[in-house]
Design a protein around this motif. Sequence first.
Motif, PDB file in Angstrom:
ATOM      1  N   PHE A   4       0.929  -1.212  -0.145  1.00 57.36           N
ATOM      2  CA  PHE A   4       0.111   0.060   0.060  1.00 57.36           C
ATOM      3  C   PHE A   4       0.804   1.259   0.056  1.00 57.36           C
ATOM      4  O   PHE A   4       0.341   2.445  -0.826  1.00 57.36           O
ATOM      5  N   ALA A   5       1.912   1.267   0.519  1.00 61.11           N
ATOM      6  CA  ALA A   5       2.912   2.436   0.928  1.00 61.11           C
ATOM      7  C   ALA A   5       3.727   2.563  -0.595  1.00 61.11           C
ATOM      8  O   ALA A   5       3.750   3.529  -0.980  1.00 61.11           O
ATOM      9  N   ILE A   6       3.632   1.643  -1.210  1.00 63.02           N
ATOM     10  CA  ILE A   6       4.725   1.632  -2.416  1.00 63.02           C
ATOM     11  C   ILE A   6       3.768   2.267  -3.450  1.00 63.02           C
ATOM     12  O   ILE A   6       3.951   3.300  -4.346  1.00 63.02           O
ATOM     13  N   GLY A   7       2.327   1.825  -3.554  1.00 67.12           N
ATOM     14  CA  GLY A   7       1.426   2.671  -4.353  1.00 67.12           C
ATOM     15  C   GLY A   7       1.132   4.205  -3.924  1.00 67.12           C
ATOM     16  O   GLY A   7       1.221   5.001  -4.809  1.00 67.12           O
ATOM     17  N   CYS A   8       1.262   4.296  -2.526  1.00 68.58           N
ATOM     18  CA  CYS A   8       1.139   5.921  -2.183  1.00 68.58           C
ATOM     19  C   CYS A   8       2.465   6.550  -2.468  1.00 68.58           C
ATOM     20  O   CYS A   8       2.473   7.933  -3.164  1.00 68.58           O
ATOM     21  N   VAL A   9       3.552   6.219  -2.479  1.00 71.92           N
ATOM     22  CA  VAL A   9       4.839   6.701  -2.962  1.00 71.92           C
ATOM     23  C   VAL A   9       4.866   7.300  -4.381  1.00 71.92           C
ATOM     24  O   VAL A   9       5.295   8.324  -4.755  1.00 71.92           O
ATOM     25  N   LEU A  27      -0.911   0.908  -9.431  1.00 66.24           N
ATOM     26  CA  LEU A  27      -1.839  -0.181  -9.637  1.00 66.24           C
ATOM     27  C   LEU A  27      -1.777  -1.421  -8.827  1.00 66.24           C
ATOM     28  O   LEU A  27      -2.216  -2.093  -8.113  1.00 66.24           O
ATOM     29  N   PHE A  28      -0.431  -1.966  -9.051  1.00 62.42           N
ATOM     30  CA  PHE A  28      -0.066  -3.206  -8.641  1.00 62.42           C
ATOM     31  C   PHE A  28       0.384  -3.147  -6.965  1.00 62.42           C
ATOM     32  O   PHE A  28      -0.248  -3.999  -6.434  1.00 62.42           O
ATOM     33  N   GLY A  29       0.750  -2.025  -6.562  1.00 64.99           N
ATOM     34  CA  GLY A  29       0.904  -1.698  -4.959  1.00 64.99           C
ATOM     35  C   GLY A  29      -0.530  -1.719  -4.604  1.00 64.99           C
ATOM     36  O   GLY A  29      -0.489  -2.576  -3.523  1.00 64.99           O
ATOM     37  N   PHE A  30      -1.477  -0.800  -4.971  1.00 62.36           N
ATOM     38  CA  PHE A  30      -2.804  -0.864  -4.161  1.00 62.36           C
ATOM     39  C   PHE A  30      -3.428  -2.465  -4.053  1.00 62.36           C
ATOM     40  O   PHE A  30      -3.948  -2.911  -3.561  1.00 62.36           O
ATOM     41  N   SER A  31      -3.390  -2.990  -5.316  1.00 65.26           N
ATOM     42  CA  SER A  31      -3.990  -4.273  -5.810  1.00 65.26           C
ATOM     43  C   SER A  31      -3.540  -5.527  -4.920  1.00 65.26           C
ATOM     44  O   SER A  31      -4.090  -6.320  -4.279  1.00 65.26           O
ATOM     45  N   HIS A  32      -2.172  -5.416  -4.786  1.00 59.59           N
ATOM     46  CA  HIS A  32      -1.522  -6.331  -4.046  1.00 59.59           C
ATOM     47  C   HIS A  32      -1.714  -6.231  -2.649  1.00 59.59           C
ATOM     48  O   HIS A  32      -1.707  -7.486  -1.833  1.00 59.59           O
ATOM     49  N   LEU A  39      -5.324 -12.767  -6.998  1.00 59.68           N
ATOM     50  CA  LEU A  39      -3.932 -13.143  -7.093  1.00 59.68           C
ATOM     51  C   LEU A  39      -3.615 -12.596  -8.723  1.00 59.68           C
ATOM     52  O   LEU A  39      -2.396 -12.000  -8.754  1.00 59.68           O
ATOM     53  N   SER A  40      -4.364 -13.185  -9.450  1.00 63.52           N
ATOM     54  CA  SER A  40      -3.980 -12.906 -11.075  1.00 63.52           C
ATOM     55  C   SER A  40      -3.913 -11.465 -11.184  1.00 63.52           C
ATOM     56  O   SER A  40      -3.189 -10.898 -11.679  1.00 63.52           O
ATOM     57  N   LEU A  41      -4.965 -10.689 -10.975  1.00 64.79           N
ATOM     58  CA  LEU A  41      -5.300  -9.205 -10.964  1.00 64.79           C
ATOM     59  C   LEU A  41      -3.992  -8.442 -10.616  1.00 64.79           C
ATOM     60  O   LEU A  41      -3.689  -7.405 -10.980  1.00 64.79           O
ATOM     61  N   SER A  42      -3.440  -8.821  -9.274  1.00 66.53           N
ATOM     62  CA  SER A  42      -2.679  -8.181  -8.339  1.00 66.53           C
ATOM     63  C   SER A  42      -1.345  -8.114  -9.305  1.00 66.53           C
ATOM     64  O   SER A  42      -0.831  -7.018  -9.524  1.00 66.53           O
ATOM     65  N   PHE A  43      -1.033  -9.269  -9.894  1.00 70.09           N
ATOM     66  CA  PHE A  43       0.303  -9.351 -10.598  1.00 70.09           C
ATOM     67  C   PHE A  43      -0.001  -8.911 -12.078  1.00 70.09           C
ATOM     68  O   PHE A  43       1.150  -8.483 -12.688  1.00 70.09           O
ATOM     69  N   ALA A  44      -1.101  -8.763 -12.555  1.00 74.72           N
ATOM     70  CA  ALA A  44      -1.433  -8.065 -13.734  1.00 74.72           C
ATOM     71  C   ALA A  44      -0.774  -6.763 -13.855  1.00 74.72           C
ATOM     72  O   ALA A  44      -0.256  -6.205 -14.897  1.00 74.72           O
ATOM     73  N   GLY A  45      -1.143  -6.185 -12.878  1.00 73.35           N
ATOM     74  CA  GLY A  45      -0.612  -4.501 -12.515  1.00 73.35           C
ATOM     75  C   GLY A  45       0.970  -4.546 -13.116  1.00 73.35           C
ATOM     76  O   GLY A  45       1.384  -3.504 -13.554  1.00 73.35           O
ATOM     77  N   LEU A  46       1.637  -5.439 -12.194  1.00 71.98           N
ATOM     78  CA  LEU A  46       2.996  -5.538 -12.196  1.00 71.98           C
ATOM     79  C   LEU A  46       3.395  -5.807 -13.626  1.00 71.98           C
ATOM     80  O   LEU A  46       4.657  -5.367 -14.431  1.00 71.98           O
TER      81      LEU A  46
END
Length: 467
Positions: free
Chosen positions: A18-23, A45-50, A83-90
């Motif tokens: 979450f902090a990665i997304g905020c950064v 997107l990856f940070g928040f979704s993960h 899980l799939s969607l969180s890694f899809a952002g990356l």
Amino acid sequence: MATFITFNIYLFYGLVFFAIGCVVVFRHFKYSQLSISSTLWALALFGFSHAFHEWSELYVILFQDDLPTQYQYIVQWLRLIKLSLSFAGLMIFAWLLFRIIPKPYSKLGQILIGLIVITYTLVMLIFYQGTSILADTFSEAASYTRVLLGFGSATLAGVGIAIYGYQLRQDNHEYGQYFIATGFGLVIYGVLAGLIPTSFHSSVPIFRTIAAGLVLVTLYKALKIFDIEKEAATEAKLKRAIEADKYKAIGHLAMGVAHEINNPLASSMLALDLLERKMPQPQSDLSDYIQRARLGIDRASIISKELLTYARSDLTDTRKVFICDVIAGAKQLLSHKLSDYSLSVHCDSKAAVIGQKVKLEELLINLLNNAMDASGNSGSIDIRVVADEAGVVIEVRDYGEGMDESTLKRATELFYSTKPIGKGTGLGLAICEQIVSNHHGSMKFMSAKGVGTRVLIDLPSRSNAHD
């Protein structure tokens, strides 16, 4: 005790992402000239979704036994989709990264991403059909997701951002090392999250959290450059405002001086006329001197009038302007400097645009000044103007020292100048770009060291260009 430890591990695990997304989100990209700025939304997107995935996994781990049996199947599918969607952002971030890094890395990276996505899609289709060729349980499907999407996307994103950081280091940007470190952290996280299952050891989530923390810290350090760029842009805007006030004052002074010059010029012209009338008879020698004096006064009068026109920066009306007249006015104002240069002008007499003559003269004056500075104490300068139904193309070319690639990229940057201190303000080309933009046109630079510089300006000629 085990529940308490698990809760805190996953709590911090999700918090790091979450902090990665905020950064990323709380950085200022508006003034950035770094190409990576257009890709970082995918990393956020990856940070928040993960983070959402890990926190929801915590809920399932803690309360799995309390879930009704009829909902177990739905929950398993939801876990797999999250899980799939969180890694899809990356994976999207990796794809965008490989679009901005040089060949052959870009092509290779995009091919690998395409192969991973196709392979994973086929595996999930087979699993959905209930075929046990590859996976017949949700845990096996999740393993494929972590290996293909998790390890694949993290590794490719890590390699991509490390290559980008290496490029920055090659250009002597110190913050490039933080991008390299971020890439290293992503690769480590990819190995831990994709290749090492959670069931391997109870410390696996802890090491994943540490790897994610490394990404967070290095990314925070790397992205501070955007704050530095914003501060520099604000400072440049302030300096430009100060310069604008100074030039406005100089403009008013120039107008006053030009007005004052016109009076003695008119008086001198009248005195010459009276002298010529009082001469008892035509004397060729004296007449020749009088004619020379009259030509000099006429020229000084024309220059003062052009200076008055140039100083009136508050003109807002637009009208049909012939480019040949603009070039003639610019030449007149710069005649004292152009005498040492070979200026070649080829202008289509029909070339005209709807705009402000004073601003277009300012554009030509800035470009000619730059061409003279680049050519040294003497040299050749070409101006070529062609017109068609769509618009007018103005080309200003010099054969001076030219610009290298890095200088060319920053040519129109505010207050960027390669001239010695006191000679260049770094405003000339920035003002040119603004004038061209205000006339709904485009400006393109072509240059190389030792070859010279070509400036191509494309201006629309139709009257509705300013509607």
